[in-house]
Design a protein around this motif. Sequence first.
Motif, PDB file in Angstrom:
ATOM      1  N   PHE A   1       0.830  -1.197   0.000  1.00  0.00           N
ATOM      2  CA  PHE A   1       0.000   0.000   0.000  1.00  0.00           C
ATOM      3  C   PHE A   1       0.859   1.239   0.000  1.00  0.00           C
ATOM      4  O   PHE A   1       2.043   1.211   0.343  1.00  0.00           O
ATOM      5  CB  PHE A   1      -0.991   0.032   1.172  1.00  0.00           C
ATOM      6  CG  PHE A   1      -0.365   0.246   2.525  1.00  0.00           C
ATOM      7  CD1 PHE A   1      -0.016   1.520   2.961  1.00  0.00           C
ATOM      8  CD2 PHE A   1      -0.141  -0.822   3.375  1.00  0.00           C
ATOM      9  CE1 PHE A   1       0.557   1.724   4.208  1.00  0.00           C
ATOM     10  CE2 PHE A   1       0.423  -0.630   4.624  1.00  0.00           C
ATOM     11  CZ  PHE A   1       0.778   0.649   5.040  1.00  0.00           C
TER      12      PHE A   1
ATOM     13  N   ILE B   1       0.139   5.521   0.959  1.00  0.00           N
ATOM     14  CA  ILE B   1      -0.782   6.586   1.381  1.00  0.00           C
ATOM     15  C   ILE B   1      -0.015   7.896   1.279  1.00  0.00           C
ATOM     16  O   ILE B   1       1.039   8.048   1.890  1.00  0.00           O
ATOM     17  CB  ILE B   1      -1.254   6.398   2.841  1.00  0.00           C
ATOM     18  CG1 ILE B   1      -1.936   5.045   3.038  1.00  0.00           C
ATOM     19  CG2 ILE B   1      -2.198   7.546   3.242  1.00  0.00           C
ATOM     20  CD1 ILE B   1      -2.246   4.716   4.494  1.00  0.00           C
TER      21      ILE B   1
ATOM     22  N   THR C   1      -0.434  12.019   1.894  1.00  0.00           N
ATOM     23  CA  THR C   1      -1.291  13.029   2.521  1.00  0.00           C
ATOM     24  C   THR C   1      -0.737  14.414   2.221  1.00  0.00           C
ATOM     25  O   THR C   1       0.473  14.605   2.157  1.00  0.00           O
ATOM     26  CB  THR C   1      -1.387  12.844   4.050  1.00  0.00           C
ATOM     27  OG1 THR C   1      -0.100  13.075   4.625  1.00  0.00           O
ATOM     28  CG2 THR C   1      -1.879  11.464   4.412  1.00  0.00           C
TER      29      THR C   1
ATOM     30  N   TYR D   1      -6.004  12.880   0.469  1.00  0.00           N
ATOM     31  CA  TYR D   1      -5.433  11.557   0.731  1.00  0.00           C
ATOM     32  C   TYR D   1      -5.506  10.764  -0.561  1.00  0.00           C
ATOM     33  O   TYR D   1      -6.535  10.760  -1.227  1.00  0.00           O
ATOM     34  CB  TYR D   1      -6.225  10.800   1.799  1.00  0.00           C
ATOM     35  CG  TYR D   1      -6.314  11.510   3.113  1.00  0.00           C
ATOM     36  CD1 TYR D   1      -5.374  11.289   4.104  1.00  0.00           C
ATOM     37  CD2 TYR D   1      -7.343  12.408   3.375  1.00  0.00           C
ATOM     38  CE1 TYR D   1      -5.451  11.951   5.329  1.00  0.00           C
ATOM     39  CE2 TYR D   1      -7.431  13.076   4.590  1.00  0.00           C
ATOM     40  CZ  TYR D   1      -6.483  12.837   5.554  1.00  0.00           C
ATOM     41  OH  TYR D   1      -6.561  13.491   6.756  1.00  0.00           O
TER      42      TYR D   1
ATOM     43  N   ILE E   1      -4.814   6.807  -1.507  1.00  0.00           N
ATOM     44  CA  ILE E   1      -4.506   5.494  -0.961  1.00  0.00           C
ATOM     45  C   ILE E   1      -4.460   4.520  -2.130  1.00  0.00           C
ATOM     46  O   ILE E   1      -5.423   4.373  -2.868  1.00  0.00           O
ATOM     47  CB  ILE E   1      -5.559   5.061   0.074  1.00  0.00           C
ATOM     48  CG1 ILE E   1      -5.568   6.074   1.205  1.00  0.00           C
ATOM     49  CG2 ILE E   1      -5.277   3.644   0.561  1.00  0.00           C
ATOM     50  CD1 ILE E   1      -6.738   5.982   2.118  1.00  0.00           C
TER      51      ILE E   1
ATOM     52  N   ILE F   1      -3.568   0.548  -3.088  1.00  0.00           N
ATOM     53  CA  ILE F   1      -3.416  -0.735  -2.412  1.00  0.00           C
ATOM     54  C   ILE F   1      -3.447  -1.876  -3.415  1.00  0.00           C
ATOM     55  O   ILE F   1      -4.182  -1.826  -4.395  1.00  0.00           O
ATOM     56  CB  ILE F   1      -4.509  -0.918  -1.330  1.00  0.00           C
ATOM     57  CG1 ILE F   1      -4.252  -2.147  -0.486  1.00  0.00           C
ATOM     58  CG2 ILE F   1      -5.886  -0.924  -1.924  1.00  0.00           C
ATOM     59  CD1 ILE F   1      -5.034  -2.182   0.809  1.00  0.00           C
TER      60      ILE F   1
ATOM     61  N   THR G   1      -6.971   2.357  -6.234  1.00  0.00           N
ATOM     62  CA  THR G   1      -6.528   3.678  -5.806  1.00  0.00           C
ATOM     63  C   THR G   1      -7.766   4.468  -5.406  1.00  0.00           C
ATOM     64  O   THR G   1      -8.735   4.535  -6.165  1.00  0.00           O
ATOM     65  CB  THR G   1      -5.762   4.415  -6.925  1.00  0.00           C
ATOM     66  OG1 THR G   1      -4.610   3.641  -7.249  1.00  0.00           O
ATOM     67  CG2 THR G   1      -5.331   5.795  -6.474  1.00  0.00           C
TER      68      THR G   1
ATOM     69  N   ILE H   1     -11.552   3.487   5.749  1.00  0.00           N
ATOM     70  CA  ILE H   1     -10.274   4.196   5.624  1.00  0.00           C
ATOM     71  C   ILE H   1      -9.742   4.530   7.021  1.00  0.00           C
ATOM     72  O   ILE H   1      -8.553   4.388   7.300  1.00  0.00           O
ATOM     73  CB  ILE H   1     -10.422   5.474   4.765  1.00  0.00           C
ATOM     74  CG1 ILE H   1     -10.876   5.131   3.349  1.00  0.00           C
ATOM     75  CG2 ILE H   1      -9.124   6.288   4.773  1.00  0.00           C
ATOM     76  CD1 ILE H   1      -9.899   4.352   2.522  1.00  0.00           C
TER      77      ILE H   1
ATOM     78  N   ILE I   1      -6.152   3.381   8.422  1.00  0.00           N
ATOM     79  CA  ILE I   1      -5.175   4.361   8.917  1.00  0.00           C
ATOM     80  C   ILE I   1      -4.880   4.130  10.401  1.00  0.00           C
ATOM     81  O   ILE I   1      -3.726   4.218  10.826  1.00  0.00           O
ATOM     82  CB  ILE I   1      -5.650   5.795   8.630  1.00  0.00           C
ATOM     83  CG1 ILE I   1      -5.528   6.066   7.121  1.00  0.00           C
ATOM     84  CG2 ILE I   1      -4.857   6.830   9.439  1.00  0.00           C
ATOM     85  CD1 ILE I   1      -6.070   7.389   6.660  1.00  0.00           C
TER      86      ILE I   1
ATOM     87  N   TYR J   1      -6.276  11.828  10.286  1.00  0.00           N
ATOM     88  CA  TYR J   1      -7.413  11.548   9.411  1.00  0.00           C
ATOM     89  C   TYR J   1      -8.671  12.157  10.010  1.00  0.00           C
ATOM     90  O   TYR J   1      -8.713  12.494  11.187  1.00  0.00           O
ATOM     91  CB  TYR J   1      -7.571  10.024   9.203  1.00  0.00           C
ATOM     92  CG  TYR J   1      -8.628   9.676   8.189  1.00  0.00           C
ATOM     93  CD1 TYR J   1      -8.528  10.114   6.870  1.00  0.00           C
ATOM     94  CD2 TYR J   1      -9.735   8.928   8.550  1.00  0.00           C
ATOM     95  CE1 TYR J   1      -9.505   9.818   5.943  1.00  0.00           C
ATOM     96  CE2 TYR J   1     -10.713   8.612   7.626  1.00  0.00           C
ATOM     97  CZ  TYR J   1     -10.600   9.060   6.325  1.00  0.00           C
ATOM     98  OH  TYR J   1     -11.582   8.764   5.407  1.00  0.00           O
TER      99      TYR J   1
END
Length: 171
Positions: A40, A42, A44, A119, A121, A123, A131, A142, A146, A161
Motif C-alpha cells: 500500500f 498513502i 497526505t 489523501y 490510498i 493498495i 486507488t 479508511i 489508517i 485523518y
Amino acid sequence: MLLSKHQCVLKFSLLFLFQFGFGQNGVQEKIKKSDSKFSFGIATFNHAEQIYAGVMTYELTNNNFLIVSKKELLSNKVRVIFKKQLDENILIRLKNIPLQDLQEAYFNKCIMTTSGTEYIISITNGPINKTITLHHYYIREIEQFINEVNNCLSDDMKIRYMTSETKQDCN
C-alpha cells in the motif's frame, strides 16, 4: 462530457498531489520492486500546511514500511524519515479491511477545493489493485486502515485523518 468547476479543480489537485507524493523520483525509486501480494501507499497533503509540511508518503512493500517526506514542491528531493519491518499480524489485519468496494474518489463539498486535506490510498491485495482519492472526506474503512497503520507509529509520525463527526453533507 463537461466537468464542473469543482470536478476540474479536484482532478487538478489530485493529479498534482499524485505527482508530488508519488512522482518519478519519489518513494517508488526508494523501494525495490517486489512481487508481494500485499502493498500500500498513502500520500497526505494539507493545502494550508503544504508550504511547511509538504507531502508525507507512507509505503509498504514486502513487509518494509517507510515514511518519506517531500517538502519542496519543485524539487525531486525526498527523505526517508522512518523505516520498519511490519509484524505479520498487522499485515493480516490490514489485508482484512474491506477497501475493494469503495469508490475511486470522494469529495467533501463542505470544504473548498483548495482547502482541507487530500489523501491518496493505493493498495494491492492479491489480484486487486485499487486507488482511492479523498478530498477531506471520512470513510469508516479508511479510518480503520489508517488507525492500524498508526498503531505502528509514534505520535509525531501518525497520519491525521478525519473523524466520523467531519461535516460532509453539504450540497
